[in-house]
Scaffold this active site. Sequence first.
Site, PDB file in Angstrom:
ATOM      1  N   LYS A  13       0.813  -1.221   0.000  1.00 13.97           N
ATOM      2  CA  LYS A  13       0.000   0.000   0.000  1.00 13.97           C
ATOM      3  C   LYS A  13       0.850   1.278   0.000  1.00 13.97           C
ATOM      4  CE  LYS A  13      -1.063  -0.143   4.949  1.00 13.97           C
ATOM      5  NZ  LYS A  13       0.151  -0.954   5.240  1.00 13.97           N
ATOM      6  N   ARG A  88      -5.166   2.718  12.435  1.00 11.28           N
ATOM      7  CA  ARG A  88      -4.665   1.377  12.710  1.00 11.28           C
ATOM      8  C   ARG A  88      -5.579   0.628  13.673  1.00 11.28           C
ATOM      9  NH1 ARG A  88       0.475   1.467  10.190  1.00 11.28           N
ATOM     10  NH2 ARG A  88       1.866  -0.102  11.032  1.00 11.28           N
ATOM     11  N   ARG A 130      11.586  -7.854   1.968  1.00 15.80           N
ATOM     12  CA  ARG A 130      11.782  -6.470   2.386  1.00 15.80           C
ATOM     13  C   ARG A 130      12.834  -6.383   3.483  1.00 15.80           C
ATOM     14  NH1 ARG A 130       6.785  -2.672   4.095  1.00 15.80           N
ATOM     15  NH2 ARG A 130       6.916  -3.640   6.122  1.00 15.80           N
ATOM     16  N   ARG A 147       3.752  -8.040  14.314  1.00 13.61           N
ATOM     17  CA  ARG A 147       3.088  -6.970  13.566  1.00 13.61           C
ATOM     18  C   ARG A 147       1.857  -7.511  12.838  1.00 13.61           C
ATOM     19  NH1 ARG A 147       6.258  -4.169   9.554  1.00 13.61           N
ATOM     20  NH2 ARG A 147       5.444  -2.176  10.152  1.00 13.61           N
TER      21      ARG A 147
HETATM   22  P1  AMP Z   1       4.435   1.279   9.095  1.00 17.81           P
HETATM   23  O1  AMP Z   1       5.584   1.878   8.363  1.00 17.81           O
HETATM   24  O2  AMP Z   1       3.117   1.894   8.713  1.00 17.81           O
HETATM   25  O3  AMP Z   1       4.389  -0.210   8.997  1.00 17.81           O
HETATM   26  O4  AMP Z   1       4.640   1.638  10.642  1.00 17.81           O
HETATM   27  C1  AMP Z   1       5.786   1.237  11.357  1.00 17.81           C
HETATM   28  C2  AMP Z   1       5.484   1.236  12.854  1.00 17.81           C
HETATM   29  O5  AMP Z   1       5.105   2.558  13.264  1.00 17.81           O
HETATM   30  C3  AMP Z   1       4.315   0.361  13.282  1.00 17.81           C
HETATM   31  O6  AMP Z   1       4.677  -0.970  13.489  1.00 17.81           O
HETATM   32  C4  AMP Z   1       3.866   1.046  14.567  1.00 17.81           C
HETATM   33  O7  AMP Z   1       4.744   0.744  15.625  1.00 17.81           O
HETATM   34  C5  AMP Z   1       4.054   2.510  14.224  1.00 17.81           C
HETATM   35  N1  AMP Z   1       2.837   3.103  13.617  1.00 17.81           N
HETATM   36  C6  AMP Z   1       2.689   3.567  12.348  1.00 17.81           C
HETATM   37  N2  AMP Z   1       1.453   4.054  12.147  1.00 17.81           N
HETATM   38  C7  AMP Z   1       0.789   3.890  13.327  1.00 17.81           C
HETATM   39  C8  AMP Z   1      -0.540   4.175  13.767  1.00 17.81           C
HETATM   40  N3  AMP Z   1      -1.443   4.718  12.944  1.00 17.81           N
HETATM   41  N4  AMP Z   1      -0.846   3.858  15.046  1.00 17.81           N
HETATM   42  C9  AMP Z   1       0.045   3.323  15.886  1.00 17.81           C
HETATM   43  N5  AMP Z   1       1.300   3.009  15.537  1.00 17.81           N
HETATM   44  C10 AMP Z   1       1.681   3.291  14.277  1.00 17.81           C
END
Ligand code: AMP
Length: 189
Positions: A13, A88, A130, A147
């Site tokens: 995404k 999230r 990745r 995750r």
């Molecule tokens: P992502 O790059 O979107 O996979 O985000 C990496 C990490 O950032 C996640 O595993 C969470 O620890 C944190 N994170 C990103 N977006 C959010 C969100 N909307 N709410 C809470 N934690 C977030």
Amino acid sequence: MKLVFLGPPGAGKGTQAKLLAKSKGLAHISTGDMLREAVAAGTEVGRKAQDIMNSGQLVPDDIILKLISERTAKPDCKAGFILDGFPRNVAQAEALQMMLQKEGGNGKNLDQVLYFEISEGELMKRLENRRQSEGRIDDDSETQRRRISIYEEQTAPLIDYYRSQGVLKKINSLGSVEEIQDRVVKAIQ
Ligand code: AMP
């Protein structure tokens, strides 16, 4: 146009959000990128988020909501935005809805939520690729599993949440970047 890109980590995404934002002149808002920048810059938010991110857990809603409300108030969001990695969980989705209703004043909420659908087997394959190519610290195999399970528990309920609001569109996430891009463009027409 206000869009949300929803899907498990590794569904592609982020790549699609960047491409669409560029072609449609929308702001690309990735809370993950914003948090990583805050960590790199050593800000207070970064210091609070770092260990939580490395463990694969979600950063507390109050930190995320503050980031989002500041970011969506910037001028480049006037024409619209793509939210990538936010909301999230249901509490974040409800807060977003309230924020949009307050701002717009016309009761207009999100235009669409694109849900990037992918099988678990394919997902594990992609995350492994990745991890090897980007060396992301939050992508070791145990963290990956955490995750994904947090996604299943907290984020996946948003699929029904947005389906019941009539704004959900599914995107088959198997195929080349270009093929998926075509599906995205058709979905938002
Ligand atoms: P992502 O790059 O979107 O996979 O985000 C990496 C990490 O950032 C996640 O595993 C969470 O620890 C944190 N994170 C990103 N977006 C959010 C969100 N909307 N709410 C809470 N934690 C977030």
